[in-house]
Design a protein around this motif. Structure first.
Motif, PDB file in Angstrom:
ATOM      1  N   LEU A  72       0.830  -1.200   0.000  1.00  0.00           N
ATOM      2  CA  LEU A  72       0.000   0.000   0.000  1.00  0.00           C
ATOM      3  C   LEU A  72       0.870   1.257   0.000  1.00  0.00           C
ATOM      4  O   LEU A  72       0.638   2.199  -0.775  1.00  0.00           O
ATOM      5  CB  LEU A  72      -0.906  -0.025   1.237  1.00  0.00           C
ATOM      6  CG  LEU A  72      -1.804   1.184   1.479  1.00  0.00           C
ATOM      7  CD1 LEU A  72      -2.718   1.430   0.294  1.00  0.00           C
ATOM      8  CD2 LEU A  72      -2.647   0.958   2.746  1.00  0.00           C
ATOM      9  N   ALA A  73       1.906   1.247   0.849  1.00  0.00           N
ATOM     10  CA  ALA A  73       2.759   2.432   0.957  1.00  0.00           C
ATOM     11  C   ALA A  73       3.502   2.679  -0.356  1.00  0.00           C
ATOM     12  O   ALA A  73       3.611   3.822  -0.825  1.00  0.00           O
ATOM     13  CB  ALA A  73       3.738   2.269   2.111  1.00  0.00           C
ATOM     14  N   LEU A 204       8.241  10.741   3.081  1.00  0.00           N
ATOM     15  CA  LEU A 204       7.162  11.214   3.947  1.00  0.00           C
ATOM     16  C   LEU A 204       5.854  10.495   3.608  1.00  0.00           C
ATOM     17  O   LEU A 204       5.129  10.022   4.495  1.00  0.00           O
ATOM     18  CB  LEU A 204       7.008  12.725   3.761  1.00  0.00           C
ATOM     19  CG  LEU A 204       6.375  13.505   4.899  1.00  0.00           C
ATOM     20  CD1 LEU A 204       7.117  13.238   6.188  1.00  0.00           C
ATOM     21  CD2 LEU A 204       6.404  15.002   4.570  1.00  0.00           C
ATOM     22  N   VAL A 205       5.554  10.386   2.317  1.00  0.00           N
ATOM     23  CA  VAL A 205       4.338   9.702   1.887  1.00  0.00           C
ATOM     24  C   VAL A 205       4.387   8.247   2.344  1.00  0.00           C
ATOM     25  O   VAL A 205       3.403   7.704   2.857  1.00  0.00           O
ATOM     26  CB  VAL A 205       4.185   9.791   0.351  1.00  0.00           C
ATOM     27  CG1 VAL A 205       3.104   8.837  -0.137  1.00  0.00           C
ATOM     28  CG2 VAL A 205       3.872  11.214  -0.065  1.00  0.00           C
ATOM     29  N   PHE A 206       5.545   7.636   2.187  1.00  0.00           N
ATOM     30  CA  PHE A 206       5.704   6.233   2.572  1.00  0.00           C
ATOM     31  C   PHE A 206       5.385   6.042   4.051  1.00  0.00           C
ATOM     32  O   PHE A 206       4.577   5.185   4.420  1.00  0.00           O
ATOM     33  CB  PHE A 206       7.138   5.797   2.267  1.00  0.00           C
ATOM     34  CG  PHE A 206       7.381   4.335   2.433  1.00  0.00           C
ATOM     35  CD1 PHE A 206       7.024   3.436   1.433  1.00  0.00           C
ATOM     36  CD2 PHE A 206       7.964   3.844   3.591  1.00  0.00           C
ATOM     37  CE1 PHE A 206       7.244   2.081   1.584  1.00  0.00           C
ATOM     38  CE2 PHE A 206       8.180   2.481   3.752  1.00  0.00           C
ATOM     39  CZ  PHE A 206       7.827   1.597   2.740  1.00  0.00           C
ATOM     40  N   THR A 207       5.961   6.868   4.907  1.00  0.00           N
ATOM     41  CA  THR A 207       5.735   6.682   6.345  1.00  0.00           C
ATOM     42  C   THR A 207       4.309   7.071   6.735  1.00  0.00           C
ATOM     43  O   THR A 207       3.695   6.397   7.549  1.00  0.00           O
ATOM     44  CB  THR A 207       6.739   7.506   7.174  1.00  0.00           C
ATOM     45  OG1 THR A 207       6.706   8.841   6.691  1.00  0.00           O
ATOM     46  CG2 THR A 207       8.128   6.975   7.052  1.00  0.00           C
ATOM     47  N   LEU A 208       3.806   8.150   6.139  1.00  0.00           N
ATOM     48  CA  LEU A 208       2.433   8.546   6.471  1.00  0.00           C
ATOM     49  C   LEU A 208       1.452   7.441   6.087  1.00  0.00           C
ATOM     50  O   LEU A 208       0.516   7.135   6.811  1.00  0.00           O
ATOM     51  CB  LEU A 208       2.056   9.849   5.764  1.00  0.00           C
ATOM     52  CG  LEU A 208       2.700  11.115   6.328  1.00  0.00           C
ATOM     53  CD1 LEU A 208       2.378  12.317   5.445  1.00  0.00           C
ATOM     54  CD2 LEU A 208       2.231  11.358   7.757  1.00  0.00           C
ATOM     55  N   SER A 209       1.684   6.827   4.930  1.00  0.00           N
ATOM     56  CA  SER A 209       0.811   5.761   4.471  1.00  0.00           C
ATOM     57  C   SER A 209       0.927   4.555   5.405  1.00  0.00           C
ATOM     58  O   SER A 209      -0.068   3.931   5.755  1.00  0.00           O
ATOM     59  CB  SER A 209       1.182   5.363   3.048  1.00  0.00           C
ATOM     60  OG  SER A 209       0.575   4.140   2.702  1.00  0.00           O
ATOM     61  N   ILE A 249       9.417  -2.214  14.033  1.00  0.00           N
ATOM     62  CA  ILE A 249       9.072  -1.013  13.267  1.00  0.00           C
ATOM     63  C   ILE A 249       9.980   0.147  13.669  1.00  0.00           C
ATOM     64  O   ILE A 249      10.512   0.883  12.825  1.00  0.00           O
ATOM     65  CB  ILE A 249       7.586  -0.638  13.485  1.00  0.00           C
ATOM     66  CG1 ILE A 249       6.698  -1.730  12.876  1.00  0.00           C
ATOM     67  CG2 ILE A 249       7.266   0.713  12.866  1.00  0.00           C
ATOM     68  CD1 ILE A 249       5.228  -1.543  13.176  1.00  0.00           C
ATOM     69  N   PHE A 250      10.193   0.259  14.988  1.00  0.00           N
ATOM     70  CA  PHE A 250      11.068   1.323  15.486  1.00  0.00           C
ATOM     71  C   PHE A 250      12.467   1.199  14.893  1.00  0.00           C
ATOM     72  O   PHE A 250      13.059   2.169  14.424  1.00  0.00           O
ATOM     73  CB  PHE A 250      11.108   1.257  17.017  1.00  0.00           C
ATOM     74  CG  PHE A 250      12.085   2.202  17.642  1.00  0.00           C
ATOM     75  CD1 PHE A 250      11.962   3.567  17.460  1.00  0.00           C
ATOM     76  CD2 PHE A 250      13.141   1.716  18.418  1.00  0.00           C
ATOM     77  CE1 PHE A 250      12.862   4.441  18.041  1.00  0.00           C
ATOM     78  CE2 PHE A 250      14.046   2.590  18.990  1.00  0.00           C
ATOM     79  CZ  PHE A 250      13.905   3.952  18.802  1.00  0.00           C
ATOM     80  N   ALA A 251      12.994  -0.033  14.876  1.00  0.00           N
ATOM     81  CA  ALA A 251      14.346  -0.255  14.365  1.00  0.00           C
ATOM     82  C   ALA A 251      14.423   0.101  12.880  1.00  0.00           C
ATOM     83  O   ALA A 251      15.374   0.761  12.431  1.00  0.00           O
ATOM     84  CB  ALA A 251      14.754  -1.707  14.584  1.00  0.00           C
ATOM     85  N   LEU A 252      13.388  -0.307  12.122  1.00  0.00           N
ATOM     86  CA  LEU A 252      13.393  -0.007  10.692  1.00  0.00           C
ATOM     87  C   LEU A 252      13.306   1.507  10.460  1.00  0.00           C
ATOM     88  O   LEU A 252      13.993   2.047   9.582  1.00  0.00           O
ATOM     89  CB  LEU A 252      12.218  -0.708   9.996  1.00  0.00           C
ATOM     90  CG  LEU A 252      12.368  -2.229   9.855  1.00  0.00           C
ATOM     91  CD1 LEU A 252      11.139  -2.826   9.191  1.00  0.00           C
ATOM     92  CD2 LEU A 252      13.624  -2.567   9.052  1.00  0.00           C
ATOM     93  N   SER A 253      12.497   2.194  11.279  1.00  0.00           N
ATOM     94  CA  SER A 253      12.378   3.646  11.134  1.00  0.00           C
ATOM     95  C   SER A 253      13.717   4.319  11.381  1.00  0.00           C
ATOM     96  O   SER A 253      14.134   5.226  10.655  1.00  0.00           O
ATOM     97  CB  SER A 253      11.352   4.210  12.120  1.00  0.00           C
ATOM     98  OG  SER A 253      10.184   3.452  12.082  1.00  0.00           O
ATOM     99  N   LEU A 254      14.388   3.839  12.445  1.00  0.00           N
ATOM    100  CA  LEU A 254      15.684   4.414  12.795  1.00  0.00           C
ATOM    101  C   LEU A 254      16.661   4.257  11.634  1.00  0.00           C
ATOM    102  O   LEU A 254      17.368   5.195  11.247  1.00  0.00           O
ATOM    103  CB  LEU A 254      16.211   3.689  14.041  1.00  0.00           C
ATOM    104  CG  LEU A 254      17.051   4.502  15.003  1.00  0.00           C
ATOM    105  CD1 LEU A 254      16.275   5.711  15.493  1.00  0.00           C
ATOM    106  CD2 LEU A 254      17.484   3.633  16.175  1.00  0.00           C
TER     107      LEU A 254
END
Ligand code: ADP
Ligand code: MG
Lengths: 268, 390
Positions: A72-73, A204-209, A249-254
């Motif tokens: 989806l993202a 930004l779109v990727f994370t918001l989605s 998810i936190f680790a991937l975001s970092l």
């Protein structure tokens, strides 16, 4: 440097530390409890197990939801870039009636409460007769994909438009002066010039989605996305597995943030 | 304005076709007339400068030639062919931009190679030509740098190399030295002129700096409000200004309000009456009939260095006070108000009758400097006192 004691500086440091704790203490709790060796989340902490990650790895529904969220993202990014980048160019380069109003309204889908966007998109798709599960299982469903794309295009338009406004048009003239036609000028000069904004908007779109719930909730068909799946699990209370997925998810975001800042440093 | 203004451009010698020709070129931005029907023939190989104050239409002219803007009316011919239909990337000219416009994401070498690559020159030739161009502007060692790692002067050279590597027949330069400090600018002026001569490229060069224009140009087109006020060699513009504006813009001058009284005592001289009542016989560098008509209110221009100051009563011939004599000498009586030391010369300010004043350059080595308050006569040879259009 700070040899003298300065009450103002000390107060600022204290405040900064407090803000930091406020933001990161909950995250620390999540990470710690994800390796907590008991099914019930309670004091005292018993650190030192990865079994919740094992549970996670075998949770078919969770994995399907994660895959759906990623698809989806990615699709939302593709749509938002595909519509938003040309849109930003039109806004920057052409005059048309209603342009000023459009510029102000373009952010509306972001500002509107998700519930409103969700409801209106839902009525729209039922009006045009598009089933919420259409496209499944290849994608999570056309309505949710189009809904994310539509709601997040504005992010791309605003970011890229802002960059285009600062872009030095003389560079394009220099390129044309040096025998490059419009097409080659776009690829070799304009696009490299706005690339940071395009990449930033894409991220930004990727994370918001990825973490969108409100609009998704209305438009989702048969397949849950990751946030909705976690939301569902939570109804049975916070389990160690939820902590494990949150930690992943936190680790991937970092990792993303680190990679991103690396890339931006080279860009600018 | 000066109705015969463009005649000094001269008919082109023989069959020489101008490399670039502008015919009635006009550009309007809404209500603003940026260029007002200018006509100009640029000769192959010359260094032509568009000189003018800010807003006079210099950049607009270059942009129309390069093809970045579309003219409202008029024609641009290159080698006799109208280029109106050609986009910039098909025109045989290259531009050095005012702020250089170097591609920030490319190395110096890639910047310089850009035009060659767009024309699909063979890679091996690109390498040698880029190296040659960088050597020519003395940047051979800096090819791998990014533009932002260079000083302003170095960026300017890259912009130059990026243009000349394409061996254009015409190079357009928009205030290329404007961002540099004075010393560097002087050095680059000489270097640009050397390159232009060496490469035989036609330069159309824009500047607002009259000194720069005088130093470098074969011909200068002085622009004002979207028109060419005067076109000619640097000496033409300096020694034979057509109008008060030209005389004032190029170098320093003294302007005296004058009314034409009739023909002068000698052929080629015009008798005028200046403010304060003195009658002078002055030269008229351009035979504009309307200017010579009795009663025309206009100006006399005399350069400070053309004037000599002598203490009143000092015998330098027998000048008629405040008048002209057959030998062709203009003499004005006045009082010294200040003597300002300026190195090799002293600038002597002299108040004349009727509220007028002049500045004369006095060489202290030849005669003592007159003291403030002393009565003096200011003299100039009649052919250096010029009647100019208002
Ligand atoms: N894009 C534009 N839109 C409106 N007016 C312009 C534009 N470009 C130039 N002008 C006007 O045209 C006139 C000439 O400008 P320009 O050619 O840039 O002068 P110069 O280069 O001699 O300083 C000025 O009055 C300027 O304000
Ligand atoms: Mg200009």
């Amino acid at each position: 440097m700070r040899a003298r004691f300065d009450p103002l500086t000390a107060a600022l440091w204290t405040a900064a530390a407090a803000v930091f704790c406020f933001i990161y203490a909950p995250l620390a709790v999540v990470v710690l409890y994800s390796v907590h060796d008991a099914a019930i989340i309670a004091w005292p902490l018993r650190l030192g197990t990865l079994r919740w990650y094992g549970v996670l790895a075998h949770d078919r529904a969770m994995i399907d939801a994660a895959v759906a969220s990623l698809k989806l993202a990615v699709l939302a990014v593709v749509i938002a870039l595909g519509v938003g980048v040309p849109g930003a160019f039109v806004l920057d380069r052409f005059d048309f009636p209603g342009k000023a109003a459009f510029r102000r309204l373009v952010l509306l889908p972001l500002i509107l409460p998700g519930i409103i966007t969700g409801v209106s998109l839902l009525s729209f798709f039922s009006f045009v007769g598009l089933s919420l599960s259409s496209g499944f299982p290849l994608i999570p469903g056309w309505p949710v994909v189009l809904g994310h794309g539509a709601a997040l295009t504005s992010v791309v338009v605003t970011q890229v438009f802002a960059r285009l406004q600062r872009f030095d048009r003389a560079l394009e003239e220099a390129s044309a002066d040096l025998y490059a036609n419009e097409w080659r000028t776009f690829w070799r000069v304009t696009l490299p010039g706005i690339r940071p904004a395009v990449l930033g908007a894409a991220l930004l779109v990727f994370t918001l989605s990825l973490d969108e719930i409100a609009v998704t909730f209305f438009l989702i068909g048969r397949q849950n996305t990751l946030p909705l799946q976690i939301w569902g699990l939570l109804r049975r209370g916070i389990t160690p597995e939820v902590n494990a997925v949150a930690t992943v998810i936190f680790a991937l975001s970092l990792l993303t943030i680190v990679l991103w800042s690396r890339m931006m440093r080279d860009e600018i | 304005m000066t109705d015969d203004a463009d005649r000094s451009a001269g008919p082109l010698a023989g069959h020489d076709r101008p490399i670039v020709e502008l015919r009635g070129l006009t550009k309007r931005f809404g209500a603003v007339v940026a260029l007002d029907a200018i006509s100009l023939a640029v000769r192959a190989g010359e260094f032509l400068t568009l000189l003018g104050a800010s807003g006079s239409g210099k950049t607009t002219t270059l942009r129309l030639i390069a093809g970045f803007d579309v003219a409202t009316a008029g024609q641009i011919l290159m080698d006799g062919v109208d280029v109106a239909a050609l986009p910039p990337f098909k025109r045989p000219v290259n531009t050095v931009f005012q702020q250089y416009a170097l591609f920030p994401h490319m190395s110096v070498r890639d910047n310089v190679a850009y035009g060659l690559r767009m024309r699909r020159v063979r890679a091996a030739d690109v390498t040698t030509r880029v190296a040659d161009a960088l050597d020519l502007v003395q940047l051979g060692a800096l090819g791998d740098r990014a533009p932002r790692q260079l000083s302003g002067g170095q960026q300017q050279r890259v912009a130059l190399a990026r243009a000349i590597v394409n061996r254009p027949r015409v190079l357009l330069l928009d205030e290329p030295l404007g961002a540099l400090d004075l010393k560097l600018r002087r050095a680059m002026q000489l270097e640009l002129k050397r390159l232009q001569t060496q490469l035989g490229i036609t330069f159309i060069y824009v500047t607002h700096d009259q000194e720069e224009a005088l130093t470098m140009s074969d011909r200068i087109a002085l622009m004002r409000n979207g028109r060419i006020e005067q076109l000619g060699s640097p000496t033409d513009l300096y020694d034979r200004p057509r109008s008060r504006y030209v005389a004032d813009f190029i170098g320093e001058t003294n302007l005296l309000r004058a009314v034409v009284a009739g023909t002068g005592a000698a052929p080629g001289l015009i008798r005028v009456e200046v403010a304060g009542g003195a009658t002078l016989d002055v030269a008229m560098p351009h035979d504009a009939a309307w200017l010579a008509r009795a009663g025309t209110e206009t100006w006399v221009s005399i350069r400070p260095e053309a004037m000599t100051v002598c203490a009143d009563g000092h015998p330098t011939g027998t000048p008629t006070p405040g008048g002209a004599r057959p030998g062709g000498q203009v003499v004005l009586a006045g009082t010294v108000t200040a003597a300002v030391y300026a190195g090799s010369i002293v600038k002597v300010h002299v108040a004349l009758a009727g509220d007028a004043s002049v500045v004369a350059h006095h060489t202290p080595a030849t005669a003592p400097t007159p003291a403030p308050g002393s009565a003096v006569r200011v003299m100039a040879s009649a052919d250096r006192a010029m009647l100019v259009g208002a």
